[in-house]
Design an enzyme around this catalytic site. Structure first.
Site, PDB file in Angstrom:
ATOM      1  CB  CYS A 120     -60.581-125.677  18.101  1.00 66.80           C
ATOM      2  SG  CYS A 120     -62.161-124.986  17.553  1.00 66.80           S
ATOM      3  CB  CYS A 122     -64.656-127.621  15.069  1.00 70.59           C
ATOM      4  SG  CYS A 122     -63.017-127.278  14.438  1.00 70.59           S
ATOM      5  CB  CYS A 130     -65.583-124.036  17.606  1.00 72.31           C
ATOM      6  SG  CYS A 130     -65.097-124.043  15.869  1.00 72.31           S
ATOM      7  CE  LYS A 195     -60.855-120.242  12.841  1.00 74.33           C
ATOM      8  NZ  LYS A 195     -60.694-121.518  13.548  1.00 74.33           N
ATOM      9  NE  ARG A 205     -64.953-125.022   8.339  1.00 72.54           N
ATOM     10  CZ  ARG A 205     -65.732-123.966   8.342  1.00 72.54           C
ATOM     11  NH1 ARG A 205     -66.866-123.995   7.671  1.00 72.54           N
ATOM     12  NH2 ARG A 205     -65.400-122.885   9.021  1.00 72.54           N
ATOM     13  NE  ARG A 217     -65.917-123.815  12.094  1.00 70.73           N
ATOM     14  CZ  ARG A 217     -66.370-125.038  12.324  1.00 70.73           C
ATOM     15  NH1 ARG A 217     -67.459-125.226  13.051  1.00 70.73           N
ATOM     16  NH2 ARG A 217     -65.756-126.087  11.824  1.00 70.73           N
ATOM     17  CD  GLU A 233     -62.705-111.055  18.763  1.00 73.03           C
ATOM     18  OE1 GLU A 233     -61.983-111.526  19.658  1.00 73.03           O
ATOM     19  OE2 GLU A 233     -63.901-111.370  18.621  1.00 73.03           O
ATOM     20  CE  LYS A 248     -57.780-120.575  10.292  1.00 72.11           C
ATOM     21  NZ  LYS A 248     -58.206-121.621  11.180  1.00 72.11           N
ATOM     22  CB  SER A 274     -57.131-125.456   3.784  1.00 65.82           C
ATOM     23  OG  SER A 274     -58.398-124.917   4.113  1.00 65.82           O
ATOM     24  CE1 TYR A 313     -52.689-127.241   6.362  1.00 68.07           C
ATOM     25  CE2 TYR A 313     -53.398-125.142   5.430  1.00 68.07           C
ATOM     26  CZ  TYR A 313     -53.533-126.137   6.374  1.00 68.07           C
ATOM     27  OH  TYR A 313     -54.501-126.035   7.337  1.00 68.07           O
TER      28      TYR A 313
HETATM   29  C1  PBG Z   1     -60.477-125.068  13.965  1.00 72.33           C
HETATM   30  C2  PBG Z   1     -59.667-124.601  12.832  1.00 72.33           C
HETATM   31  C3  PBG Z   1     -60.036-124.380  11.481  1.00 72.33           C
HETATM   32  C4  PBG Z   1     -58.876-124.042  10.807  1.00 72.33           C
HETATM   33  C5  PBG Z   1     -57.848-124.043  11.739  1.00 72.33           C
HETATM   34  N1  PBG Z   1     -58.355-124.363  12.984  1.00 72.33           N
HETATM   35  C6  PBG Z   1     -61.330-124.557  10.792  1.00 72.33           C
HETATM   36  C7  PBG Z   1     -62.477-123.727  11.079  1.00 72.33           C
HETATM   37  O1  PBG Z   1     -62.454-122.773  11.851  1.00 72.33           O
HETATM   38  O2  PBG Z   1     -63.516-124.070  10.520  1.00 72.33           O
HETATM   39  C8  PBG Z   1     -58.768-123.754   9.327  1.00 72.33           C
HETATM   40  C9  PBG Z   1     -57.410-123.914   8.755  1.00 72.33           C
HETATM   41  C10 PBG Z   1     -57.343-123.954   7.280  1.00 72.33           C
HETATM   42  O3  PBG Z   1     -58.333-123.723   6.546  1.00 72.33           O
HETATM   43  O4  PBG Z   1     -56.243-124.236   6.797  1.00 72.33           O
HETATM   44  N2  PBG Z   1     -61.464-124.238  14.425  1.00 72.33           N
END
Ligand code: PBG
Length: 326
Positions: A120, A122, A130, A195, A205, A217, A233, A248, A274, A313
């Site tokens: 990605c 970003c 991204c 996603k 972030r 996004r 998707e 996700k 996260s 995590y």
């Molecule tokens: C990159 C990406 C993100 C996450 C994983 N890959 C952030 C986003 O899309 O803003 C988030 C992972 C997490 O919150 O643990 N695009």
């Protein structure tokens, strides 16, 4: 038969029996551990909103990978925090990019490990989006070029699985073609297929320094209200060549995980993101919940919903529990 002949509690009175009739078994092999790599030496910056997680320089990262492997957690998902960022995320495609160097260092030191590369832009763009910005929005088709270049560069550096997380249309096909053209036909693609544009990414972030500098996004990530669209998707990504599909976040989307697994019967991953992690940690730190118990309940529910692979995590803490119960 009905009550009193039928008594569902009959199978719950005895611990050995309860264990015998357990339907869902979480395994250490199911877990993927995400890590953040940054420049420097001996760097271990705590990520405030994600207790127990750090931005680590390569030397520290290699040690953390050894710790993971020693607990049986052999799959690592890597995110990079680069020295410099640019407009298009070109820094993510460089031979000596931060993740590329990290992968080489890990592979040099550790044999029995699987490295998953998040693909990605970003973390690598000055604006935090991204992909490439044209007319104030991420341009789909020009972003595909940088994603393909990033994927090939990460494969050259030793990535075992390529995981595009950008949500551009057509990226799986373009990445597959680029990988194959460069001889990496054995490398699977795990696509972040469904996603969502989620508030649960907040702590990440901070961890990856990847917050968008303007807007959000929602022109590329999915609307949390939709699940039929998730099926489209996923179908599209499979059609383009995805080997593993991902949903996700996980917890607010257990229904989507369930639908995806049932409909497509593909190896299915779920990202326990996260914000989901941090909420458990925060409530645990306040003694509002039994943190370990809730963690295992969360991970088991994601597996029960249909996930074969769980990115979390909590991976090492969960592995400790699973290893002790053997
Ligand atoms: C990159 C990406 C993100 C996450 C994983 N890959 C952030 C986003 O899309 O803003 C988030 C992972 C997490 O919150 O643990 N695009």
């Amino acid at each position: 038969m009905a009550f009193p002949e039928t008594r569902l509690r009959r199978l719950r009175y005895n611990k050995i029996l309860r264990s015998m009739v357990t339907e869902t078994h979480l395994r250490v092999d199911d877990l993927v551990y995400p890590l953040f790599v940054c420049p420097g030496e001996k760097v271990k910056n705590p990520i405030n909103s994600m207790p127990g997680n750090y931005q680590m320089s390569i030397d520290v990262l290699v040690e953390e990978c050894k710790r993971a492997v020693s607990k049986g957690v052999k799959s690592i998902l890597l995110f990079g925090i680069p020295e410099h960022k640019d407009e298009h995320g070109h820094v993510a495609c460089q031979h000596d990019g931060i993740v590329q160097r990290a992968m080489r260092a890990i592979k040099e030191d550790i044999k029995d490990i699987q490295l998953i590369a998040d693909v990605c832009n970003c973390e690598y763009t000055t604006h935090g989006h991204c992909g490439t910005i044209i007319d104030n929005d991420v341009d789909n088709d020009s972003t595909l070029k940088t994603l393909a270049a990033q994927a090939v560069s990460l494969a050259e550096a030793g990535a075992d699985i390529i995981a595009p997380s950008d949500m551009m249309d057509g990226r799986v096909a373009v990445i597959r073609e680029a990988l194959d053209k460069n001889g990496f036909f054995k490398i699977p693609i795990m696509s972040y297929a469904a996603k969502y544009a989620s508030g649960f990414y907040g702590p990440f972030r901070e961890a990856a320094d990847s917050a968008p500098q303007f807007g959000d996004r929602s022109t590329y990530q999915m609307n949390p209200a939709n699940s039929d669209e998730a099926m489209r998707e996923v179908e599209e990504d499979i059609f383009e060549g995805a080997d593993i599909v991902m949903v996700k976040p996980a917890l607010s989307y257990l229904d989507v995980i369930y639908r995806v697994k049932n409909e497509f019967k593909m190896p299915t991953a779920a990202y326990n993101v996260s914000g989901e992690f941090s909420m458990v940690k925060a409530a645990g730190a306040n003694d509002w919940i039994d943190e370990t118990r809730v963690m295992m309940e969360v991970l088991t529910s994601i597996k029960r919903a249909g996930a074969d692979i769980i990115i979390t995590y909590h991976a090492l803490e969960a592995a400790d529990i699973l290893n002790n119960h053997k």
